[in-house]
Scaffold this active site. Structure first.
Site, PDB file in Angstrom:
ATOM      1  N   LYS A  40       0.721  -1.601  -0.051  1.00  0.00           N
ATOM      2  CA  LYS A  40       0.306   0.088  -0.260  1.00  0.00           C
ATOM      3  C   LYS A  40       0.861   1.357   0.267  1.00  0.00           C
ATOM      4  O   LYS A  40       0.509   2.571  -0.292  1.00  0.00           O
ATOM      5  CB  LYS A  40      -1.042   0.012   0.903  1.00  0.00           C
ATOM      6  CG  LYS A  40      -1.723  -1.826   1.706  1.00  0.00           C
ATOM      7  CD  LYS A  40      -2.979  -1.692   0.151  1.00  0.00           C
ATOM      8  CE  LYS A  40      -3.123  -3.175   0.266  1.00  0.00           C
ATOM      9  NZ  LYS A  40      -3.855  -3.047  -1.251  1.00  0.00           N
ATOM     10  N   ARG A  73      -6.782  -7.545  -9.337  1.00  0.00           N
ATOM     11  CA  ARG A  73      -7.749  -8.675  -9.850  1.00  0.00           C
ATOM     12  C   ARG A  73      -8.598  -8.849 -10.238  1.00  0.00           C
ATOM     13  O   ARG A  73      -9.541  -7.302 -10.284  1.00  0.00           O
ATOM     14  CB  ARG A  73      -7.488  -9.917  -8.626  1.00  0.00           C
ATOM     15  CG  ARG A  73      -7.927  -8.595  -7.480  1.00  0.00           C
ATOM     16  CD  ARG A  73      -8.567  -9.993  -6.149  1.00  0.00           C
ATOM     17  NE  ARG A  73      -9.063  -8.496  -5.023  1.00  0.00           N
ATOM     18  CZ  ARG A  73     -10.232  -7.921  -4.521  1.00  0.00           C
ATOM     19  NH1 ARG A  73     -11.107  -7.650  -5.349  1.00  0.00           N
ATOM     20  NH2 ARG A  73      -9.863  -6.856  -3.789  1.00  0.00           N
TER      21      ARG A  73
END
Lengths: 163, 499
Positions: free
Chosen positions: B116, B291
């Site tokens: 992140k 994804r």
């Protein structure tokens, strides 16, 4: 015949009369009803022309009715049971696991004082942790599990008694 | 195109991918744990192999087992779905080394966006605004300091996180320590990594994300936004596209920003850039999911673009045929995630056997699920039962359609959130599109049924008891009849023989 059900701690009674046609009593008036099985657990019910499609699951005394997106969980009770039922409110409360889970942390130990709404144990199921809280003011009487242990749904984790 | 693809997942997404493969004429290989022998993805695939015990850490998350099955079955590519190994760089890497195509981005892109902190830096480089917070993973002491500096409320988030796990909102300093402990502990068990970072919590924020898709020839498209503000336990429950809060100009801007971020990591495959939007239409970069997303169907419904099929085509080296100007949206799509859970008990999962399932259908209705009557919802996996998606001309009509199809759904044996979802569809604020991530918390009245149907339900229950008593009496009488006669009668009724 009168059928008695418990739903969310309330007692409901409903009168079905078998004659040439089955009738249901609503607010003192009688209406014809027709009950038709469609498949395994799906039924069509006609009440004086009003049609509903419901899912019904009967498990012993428990009757689950799924109607218009809502689940109603009834407990069927006999007249005899109804009369003998008197709620015994004891000063002892059991904290039970609401589902199969794992004990992550015990927040209160034996003899520690707890307040109503205070967390006593942290459990984890499906990777989510939840804190279970005490429903009463009192003292921890018994801790029945260890941190890390796996528990079944409904197992008693901690016993709290009011002082 | 590939001849055979392994699907390294289970549940509805495995079924979704199998369907896409079939349409493309590709053979499919399923994998399953002990808990999934009776799961639909196993029955639907062309081949299926057992990979171990129910716990994901011993089956669906074991890279070596998946690679072994791929090699044994001769699958040329692996589709990871969402969750499990889908965002694990090590898995994409292992596939590459073994000469198996990973249907998704490069290991490098997964690594960059999966961390992140690095992702924030990339976004910063692409001139995308960021939420104030810590520069990276923090120690307990640093965390407290940063929270104080940026001011409460703050969010604690798992560095390796996703799906709301290892995430805690803290409103006051005296709650910080216990929340930090819980976030770390959850992160450790979900991702095997307990590092966390701290971010300013934006009040009344909306969660808006942009779907992107890139090929290996340098083309990246965006497929507009999805609004996913209706969340419980930081997990999305209702998603829609387009967002009722976004106008064309802003949509264009967010799309361009998202494409910029994707291009910065030479993104290949389907991905989602998540933003948080405040009440003044400012948006900040949250993270990128590398994804396929659970809620991808709403985008497919309004664009007519089959994201899963294109993921596979792109992995096979094909070029995106469409340019951005060719992508348009039509109408409005809504998705409800139907869960086995109890809204009245803080949305606690409700595992158990589905004694009966009756799924809705109709024009503009899509039910992405893998459940059936008799299916066992175990506590090993996510308790999502189905994704119910509807499409209609306008948002108003889509809401009405969703309410109508939810009404058709019947699930017996476990508790579900179906009633709750219907109550949301009937809520005025929701209908007006005035939603934010605090919507469910603000509306505790939606958690409980109003009990309107109790009278009809009672009649149904009484009729069921009366009928079962009658059936018992009949069975008792019938028992005197010869079993052979009964058998013959049964066959006659089922039409197998004529008497």
């Amino acid at each position: 015949m009168i059928y008695t059900f418990k739903f969310q701690d309330q007692i409901y009674r409903i009168n079905l009369e078998d004659g040439k046609q089955t009738e249901v009593e609503i607010d003192g008036k009688k209406f014809p009803v027709c009950f038709q099985k469609i498949d395994e657990r799906f039924y069509s019910i006609l009440i004086d022309g009003e049609s509903i499609g419901v899912g019904i699951l009967k498990k012993g005394k428990k009757v689950e009715v799924f109607l218009n997106g809502e689940l109603y969980e009834f407990e069927s009770i006999s007249e005899r049971e109804r009369q003998s039922t008197s709620a015994i409110i004891s000063g002892v409360q059991q904290i039970k696991s609401p589902m199969p889970s794992r004990v992550v942390k015990i927040l209160k130990n034996v003899d520690e004082a707890v307040n109503e709404g205070e967390g006593v144990i942290v459990i984890e199921a499906m990777k989510m942790e939840s804190e279970l809280k005490s429903p009463i003011n009192g003292r921890v009487k018994e801790v029945k599990v260890k941190e890390g242990s796996a528990v079944e749904s409904g197992s008693v984790l901690i016993v709290i008694s009011s002082e | 195109m590939f001849n055979k693809i392994l699907i390294a997942n289970r549940g509805e997404i495995a079924v979704r991918i199998i369907r896409a493969c079939r349409e493309l004429g590709v053979k499919t290989v399923a994998v399953y744990s002990d808990a999934d022998r009776r799961s639909l993805h196993v029955a639907m695939a062309d081949e299926a192999y057992h990979i171990g015990p129910p716990a994901p850490g011993e089956s669906y998350l074991v890279i070596k087992k998946i690679i072994d099955v791929a090699k044994h079955s001769g699958a040329e590519a692996v589709h990871p779905g969402y969750g499990f190994l889908s965002e694990k760089e090590a898995f994409a890497d292992a596939c590459e080394k073994e000469g198996i195509v990973f249907i998704g981005p490069s290991p490098e892109a997964i690594r960059l966006m999966g961390d992140k902190i690095t992702a924030r830096k990339i976004a910063q480089g692409a001139k995308v605004p960021l939420v104030p917070g810590s520069e990276g993973a923090v120690t307990d002491v640093e965390a407290v300091g940063i929270a104080k500096k940026i001011g409460y409320p703050v969010m604690i988030k798992a560095s390796a996180g996703g799906g709301g796990k290892g995430m805690r909102l803290v409103r006051k300093q005296d709650e910080f320590e216990s929340s930090l402990r819980m976030a770390r502990s959850e992160a450790r068990s979900a991702f095997g990594d307990d590092s966390v970072y701290v971010e300013k919590f934006i009040e009344q924020s909306r969660h808006v994300e942009i779907q992107v898709i890139g090929d290996s020839h340098g083309n990246v498209l965006h497929l507009f936004e999805r609004e996913c503000s209706i969340q419980r336990r930081h997990q999305k429950v209702i998603e829609e596209s387009p967002s009722p809060a976004i106008r064309d100009k802003m949509r264009k801007k967010m799309g361009e920003v998202a494409v910029r971020i994707a291009k910065a990591v030479s993104y290949r495959g389907a991905g989602t850039i998540e933003f948080i939007m405040d009440q003044k239409e400012n948006f900040y970069f949250l993270e990128m999911n590398t994804r396929i997303q659970v809620e991808h169907p709403v985008t497919e419904m309004i664009t007519g673009f089959d994201i899963v099929k294109w993921m596979i085509r792109i992995a096979a080296g094909e070029k995106l045929l469409l340019k951005q100007k060719h992508i348009s949206m039509k109408g409005h799509a809504l998705e409800c995630r139907v869960y086995a859970e109890d809204p009245e008990k803080n949305f606690l999962p409700s595992p158990g056997k589905l004694e009966y399932v009756r799924s809705p259908s109709g024009p503009g209705v899509r039910d992405d699920s893998s459940i059936y009557s008799g299916y066992e919802v175990t506590s090993f996996y996510d308790p999502m039962l189905s994704k119910l998606i509807v499409w209609a001309d306008t948002r108003e009509e889509a809401i009405k359609k969703m309410d109508s199809v939810l009404r058709e759904y019947i699930v017996l044996g476990v508790r579900t959130n179906i009633g709750f979802l219907r109550r949301v569809m009937g809520n005025d604020e929701f209908i007006r599109g005035e939603i934010d991530t605090g919507f469910i918390e603000r509306h505790p009245e939606l958690l409980k049924s109003n009990g309107n149907g109790i009278e009809l339900a009672l009649i149904a229950a009484a009729l069921a008891i009366r009928n079962s008593t009658k059936e018992e009496v009949e069975t008792a009488t019938q028992a005197k009849v010869s079993n052979w006669k009964l058998f013959a009668r049964k066959l006659a009724v089922s039409g197998k023989i004529a008497i």
